[in-house]
Design a protein around this motif. Structure first.
Motif, PDB file in Angstrom:
ATOM      1  N   ARG A 174      89.575  28.898 -21.990  1.00 45.25           N
ATOM      2  CA  ARG A 174      90.805  29.484 -22.547  1.00 45.25           C
ATOM      3  C   ARG A 174      91.089  30.801 -21.840  1.00 45.25           C
ATOM      4  NH1 ARG A 174      91.762  32.963 -27.114  1.00 45.25           N
ATOM      5  NH2 ARG A 174      89.534  32.877 -27.620  1.00 45.25           N
ATOM      6  N   LYS A 175      92.307  30.968 -21.367  1.00 47.42           N
ATOM      7  CA  LYS A 175      92.679  32.179 -20.643  1.00 47.42           C
ATOM      8  C   LYS A 175      92.655  33.373 -21.586  1.00 47.42           C
ATOM      9  CE  LYS A 175      96.235  34.062 -17.562  1.00 47.42           C
ATOM     10  NZ  LYS A 175      97.544  33.813 -16.894  1.00 47.42           N
ATOM     11  N   PRO A 176      92.014  34.475 -21.170  1.00 50.69           N
ATOM     12  CA  PRO A 176      91.970  35.673 -22.027  1.00 50.69           C
ATOM     13  C   PRO A 176      93.362  36.260 -22.242  1.00 50.69           C
ATOM     14  CG  PRO A 176      90.342  35.793 -20.258  1.00 50.69           C
ATOM     15  CD  PRO A 176      91.253  34.655 -19.928  1.00 50.69           C
ATOM     16  N   TRP A 177      93.440  37.145 -23.213  1.00 53.70           N
ATOM     17  CA  TRP A 177      94.718  37.728 -23.596  1.00 53.70           C
ATOM     18  C   TRP A 177      95.168  38.834 -22.658  1.00 53.70           C
ATOM     19  CZ3 TRP A 177      94.559  42.966 -24.293  1.00 53.70           C
ATOM     20  CH2 TRP A 177      93.289  43.527 -24.507  1.00 53.70           C
ATOM     21  N   PHE A 178      94.249  39.350 -21.796  1.00 54.16           N
ATOM     22  CA  PHE A 178      94.584  40.590 -21.092  1.00 54.16           C
ATOM     23  C   PHE A 178      95.266  40.370 -19.740  1.00 54.16           C
ATOM     24  CE2 PHE A 178      89.997  39.919 -21.631  1.00 54.16           C
ATOM     25  CZ  PHE A 178      89.590  39.537 -20.359  1.00 54.16           C
ATOM     26  N   GLY A 179      95.995  39.293 -19.577  1.00 55.40           N
ATOM     27  CA  GLY A 179      96.989  39.169 -18.526  1.00 55.40           C
ATOM     28  C   GLY A 179      96.492  39.004 -17.114  1.00 55.40           C
ATOM     29  N   LEU A 180      95.380  38.334 -16.891  1.00 55.15           N
ATOM     30  CA  LEU A 180      94.892  38.096 -15.539  1.00 55.15           C
ATOM     31  C   LEU A 180      95.554  36.868 -14.926  1.00 55.15           C
ATOM     32  CD1 LEU A 180      91.071  38.649 -16.148  1.00 55.15           C
ATOM     33  CD2 LEU A 180      92.658  40.240 -15.058  1.00 55.15           C
ATOM     34  N   LYS A 181      95.665  36.874 -13.607  1.00 62.26           N
ATOM     35  CA  LYS A 181      96.146  35.706 -12.884  1.00 62.26           C
ATOM     36  C   LYS A 181      94.970  35.000 -12.225  1.00 62.26           C
ATOM     37  CE  LYS A 181     100.729  37.617 -11.861  1.00 62.26           C
ATOM     38  NZ  LYS A 181     101.693  37.988 -10.778  1.00 62.26           N
TER      39      LYS A 181
END
Length: 362
Positions: A174-181
């Protein structure tokens, strides 16, 4: 067999220690269902807090300190008529031939400068108790040599290996909330202390010119022991080139491993060092310290560099991020002989066999 298990870290404690304990107990129950495991858990935790696996019993310990519990309280249960065949302990042994202890590392003996005075005082009980414990085990060949080099033990040190977190292997990423690409960040994972060599990692990443607000170095871990934020660290944070994340749940950690452009682990010393093994398993390019334990665990699945040479680390980061080197794929671990698979079979069988032999000899 009926085994009394030191479960001091079962509910709360260092993440890696708690992971190892829970994986061993779960794997043991699965592989040897006829054995009886009784977990010794501090009384401050309720049964609901403990969430015991099916078929596992619990006793509540009363003493506060881990070394005292193992050295004084748990041996009393061997004499209490509860018919235990042996004890399986973590780090701190017990003065009885019926006990086996898994010592995660004795880095505080080989490199005391990495630890605070309070840490060294607390950990000093490990070698004192190990000399009086029936069997000493550790997780790597390199750490076994360190244990023997710094301690006079009556028997050989057994090597157990480790597996990967079964939750990490099975949970959907699951992609974290802190906006990484995806593939637009560097990653390092581990407790924040002087031994993890974070200052050199950050300095080298900055020197390489690779990191920025839009391509940060993400540091996942909690402060532990001796660690200070230098000017290099503070400047990296101020510009957004360095991002600290205190904790990432397994689903987010898996995404980070699978999507980082490069995983850096420039630790000065480890007993095992799970994070780079996890990262390599999930296909991340890995840059690791050129120290024996990583050569043992990672083989050709990593690039190696002197962790004390900032310029060499910087050059390695630049090289590994070059387009020609960024082909990603599932990473195998040469020489691991199937041990690093996440099922913990080798670790559990090694521990159980050693304890069975110990029980038969006493």
């Amino acid at each position: 067999m009926r085994i009394l298990v030191d479960a001091y870290w079962w509910v709360d404690g260092p993440y890696s220690n708690r992971l190892v304990l829970r994986e061993i107990v779960g794997g043991w129950r699965s592989a040897f269902p006829d054995d009886e495991l009784v977990l010794a858990i501090p009384s401050k935790w309720s049964d609901s807090d403990a969430e015991l696996p099916a078929g596992v019993e619990r006793i509540s310990t009363r003493m506060r300190r881990h070394p005292a519990i193992n050295a004084i309280e748990l041996p009393l249960y061997l004499k209490s008529g509860r018919d235990f065949d042996a004890m399986f302990l973590q780090n701190f042994g017990a003065p009885t031939s019926s006990a086996a202890v898994l010592v995660h590392d004795v880095l505080f003996q080989s490199n005391p400068e990495w630890f605070t005075k309070i840490e060294r005082l607390y950990l000093s009980a490990i070698p004192i108790l190990a000399k009086r414990t029936g069997l000493v085990m550790t997780t790597t060949q390199h750490e076994a040599k360190r244990v023997v080099a710094h301690n006079s033990l009556s028997s050989e040190v057994a090597v157990t290996g480790l597996g990967l977190s079964t939750t990490l292997l099975t949970v959907p990423a699951r992609k974290p909330w802190f906006g990484l690409k995806s593939h637009a960040f560097l990653l390092t994972v581990g407790r924040l202390n002087v031994r993890k060599n974070l200052e050199n990692t950050i300095a080298a990443a900055i020197e390489s010119g690779a990191i920025s607000e839009h391509f940060p170095l993400v540091v996942v871990g909690q402060r532990s022991g001796r660690f200070s934020e230098s000017g290099v660290v503070r400047s990296g944070v101020a510009t957004g080139a360095v991002m600290f994340v205190e904790f990432a749940p397994d689903d987010e950690l898996r995404w980070l491993y699978e999507n980082c452009a490069l995983f850096c682990f420039l630790s000065l010393g480890e007993g095992y060092g799970l994070p780079p093994v996890e990262a390599a398993y999930f296909g991340a390019p890995v840059l690791a310290s050129d120290i024996p334990v990583f050569r043992e665990n990672l083989g050709e699945a990593a690039a190696y560099v002197d962790p004390n040479d900032v310029s060499a680390i910087s050059n390695a980061i630049t090289d590994l991020l070059a387009p020609a080197r960024r082909e990603r794929g599932h990473t195998t671990l040469p020489g691991a002989e199937g041990r690093i698979t996440g099922d913990w079979d080798f670790t559990v069988e090694t521990i159980r066999t050693a304890i069975a032999e110990l029980a038969d000899s006493t």
